[in-house]
Design a protein around this motif. Structure first.
Motif, PDB file in Angstrom:
ATOM      1  N   ARG A   1      51.703  32.934  30.866  1.00 44.74           N
ATOM      2  CA  ARG A   1      52.411  34.202  30.728  1.00 44.74           C
ATOM      3  C   ARG A   1      51.677  35.032  29.694  1.00 44.74           C
ATOM      4  O   ARG A   1      50.848  34.504  28.971  1.00 44.74           O
ATOM      5  CB  ARG A   1      53.878  33.976  30.312  1.00 44.74           C
ATOM      6  CG  ARG A   1      54.795  33.557  31.460  1.00 44.74           C
ATOM      7  CD  ARG A   1      56.211  33.312  30.975  1.00 44.74           C
ATOM      8  NE  ARG A   1      56.309  32.102  30.190  1.00 44.74           N
ATOM      9  CZ  ARG A   1      56.456  30.888  30.712  1.00 44.74           C
ATOM     10  NH1 ARG A   1      56.507  30.745  32.023  1.00 44.74           N
ATOM     11  NH2 ARG A   1      56.547  29.832  29.937  1.00 44.74           N
ATOM     12  N   ALA A   2      52.015  36.313  29.634  1.00 51.00           N
ATOM     13  CA  ALA A   2      51.314  37.196  28.698  1.00 51.00           C
ATOM     14  C   ALA A   2      51.440  36.664  27.274  1.00 51.00           C
ATOM     15  O   ALA A   2      52.531  36.592  26.715  1.00 51.00           O
ATOM     16  CB  ALA A   2      51.881  38.608  28.782  1.00 51.00           C
ATOM     17  N   GLY A   3      50.306  36.253  26.701  1.00 53.02           N
ATOM     18  CA  GLY A   3      50.280  35.776  25.335  1.00 53.02           C
ATOM     19  C   GLY A   3      50.708  34.343  25.149  1.00 53.02           C
ATOM     20  O   GLY A   3      50.776  33.869  24.005  1.00 53.02           O
ATOM     21  N   GLU A   4      50.963  33.596  26.228  1.00 55.30           N
ATOM     22  CA  GLU A   4      51.352  32.187  26.127  1.00 55.30           C
ATOM     23  C   GLU A   4      50.314  31.326  26.856  1.00 55.30           C
ATOM     24  O   GLU A   4      50.085  31.489  28.057  1.00 55.30           O
ATOM     25  CB  GLU A   4      52.731  31.941  26.717  1.00 55.30           C
ATOM     26  CG  GLU A   4      53.187  30.486  26.604  1.00 55.30           C
ATOM     27  CD  GLU A   4      54.586  30.255  27.149  1.00 55.30           C
ATOM     28  OE1 GLU A   4      54.970  29.093  27.335  1.00 55.30           O
ATOM     29  OE2 GLU A   4      55.297  31.256  27.398  1.00 55.30           O
ATOM     30  N   TYR A   5      49.699  30.405  26.122  1.00 54.07           N
ATOM     31  CA  TYR A   5      48.605  29.590  26.636  1.00 54.07           C
ATOM     32  C   TYR A   5      49.011  28.120  26.594  1.00 54.07           C
ATOM     33  O   TYR A   5      49.521  27.635  25.582  1.00 54.07           O
ATOM     34  CB  TYR A   5      47.340  29.801  25.808  1.00 54.07           C
ATOM     35  CG  TYR A   5      46.926  31.258  25.706  1.00 54.07           C
ATOM     36  CD1 TYR A   5      46.014  31.806  26.605  1.00 54.07           C
ATOM     37  CD2 TYR A   5      47.472  32.086  24.731  1.00 54.07           C
ATOM     38  CE1 TYR A   5      45.655  33.135  26.524  1.00 54.07           C
ATOM     39  CE2 TYR A   5      47.111  33.416  24.638  1.00 54.07           C
ATOM     40  CZ  TYR A   5      46.204  33.941  25.540  1.00 54.07           C
ATOM     41  OH  TYR A   5      45.848  35.253  25.458  1.00 54.07           O
TER      42      TYR A   5
END
Length: 359
Positions: free
Chosen positions: A191-195
């Motif tokens: 997700r955006a900004g979640e790795y």
């Protein structure tokens, strides 16, 4: 009377010029062209959940009516032309193809053209939900907000670790794994900004839980790191580091370190230089005194003796480390130089060599 007539003619000319429809229209057109400016008053996109092939991007541009509007998307393979749905409102879409290199942070420029005049504008929002505005350098400054690790269930007997890093979207992120083997685990942006990334430890491998967990996040040519001490404190390993040696299949304990002499063919002659040749010759002919051995050696023309002398001439010293594996099997590892192992030391067998077992 002439002056009076001259005045009347001038006044008549002024009156006719002021009342001329052609002249009035020209002046009005000039004033209209000066006051009407070509401009874009609005620019919008329907954000999608994920930028991927097949995703459809729908754009709307508001501005001067009666113009031609073209969009250029960074990484796109073609230009988008918007249709004027109502006066001053232009709409169109772009379907992302496999050959496109469009990302969530791609910039989009709109060109509104009328005759020889052009007005331009840049889209002030990202194409994907949750992403920062393209071109916002403050938002793109690399930042790591949190780093975490948990043991992932459902992997059988193996230990699997799931790493999670949260920070700046659109980056390249990895964590440094320290232990029996040092490696970088690359994380994927779910997700955006979640790795997130999962690493399954091979049998016998272990993680140094006493070392800080280091995460790295890279955006463009800028990189930031975050070091988290005690990151593994809450991780429920099936076999913790203290118990790893007993369960390690490649681990062993040093039983002896021997200095041995080998001949030119690599056969062990022993550790005492004197008597080696006699022992070899004696073994060829069984029991008997020196005269018997010498007689037999002479009978064969000294060929065997010559070969043994040659082998002894090529002899060299090697170092043999004998270890007992955790399953009870003994193995030996040979070194050309004196090894730095002691009796009783715990080691790991890696191929044809030994490594100290790190605590």
């Amino acid at each position: 009377m002439k002056p009076s007539m001259h005045f009347s003619a001038a006044a008549l000319a002024c009156a006719l010029l002021a009342g001329s429809p052609f002249v009035a229209g020209t002046a009005q057109a000039q004033r209209s062209s000066q006051t009407t400016q070509l401009r874009v008053t609005g620019f919008d996109v329907e954000q999608v959940d994920r930028i991927e092939p097949g995703a459809e991007l729908n754009f709307t541009v508001w501005g001067t009516a009666g113009a031609v509007v073209l969009l250029q998307i960074d990484g796109g393979r073609r230009t988008v032309r918007l249709d004027e749905a109502t006066p001053g409102r232009y709409q169109g879409s772009y379907i992302i193809g496999r050959s496109d290199r469009i990302g969530p942070e791609s910039r989009v420029h709109a060109n509104l053209r009328q005759n020889n005049r052009v007005a331009t504008a840049m889209l002030g929002e990202a194409l994907q939900v949750g992403w920062p505005v393209p071109g916002d350098t403050a938002a793109h400054a690399p930042e790591i907000q949190s780093v975490g690790v948990v043991r992932e269930p459902g992997r059988g007997r193996a230990d699997a670790l799931r790493y999670t890093v949260r920070g700046t979207p659109g980056a390249q992120v990895s964590v440094q794994l320290r232990g029996s083997q040092s490696r970088n685990v690359v994380l994927d942006e779910v997700r955006a900004g979640e790795y997130v990334g999962t690493y399954v430890l091979p049998q016998g491998d272990w993680v140094d839980t006493e070392q800080p967990l280091v995460a790295q996040l890279r955006v463009g040519n800028r990189t930031v790191q975050s070091s988290v001490p005690n990151a593994y404190a809450g991780v429920n390993f099936r076999a913790r580091r203290a118990d790893n040696f007993a369960s390690c299949q490649d681990c062993a304990t040093v039983q002896a370190v021997n200095e041995v002499v080998v001949d030119g063919e690599g056969r062990v002659l022993g550790t005492v230089a004197g008597g080696v040749l006699g022992a070899v010759v004696g073994s060829q002919f069984g029991k008997g005194d020196g005269r018997t051995a010498a007689g037999v050696a002479g009978a064969v023309g000294g060929a065997l003796l010559g070969r043994e002398i040659q082998k002894r001439h090529n002899q060299r010293t090697q170092y043999e480390v004998i270890v007992r594996m955790n399953d009870g099997v003994q193995r030996s590892v040979v070194y050309a130089e004196p090894p730095a192992f002691r009796v009783g030391e715990q080691v790991r067998v890696v191929g044809d060599t030994l490594e100290r077992y790190a605590r």
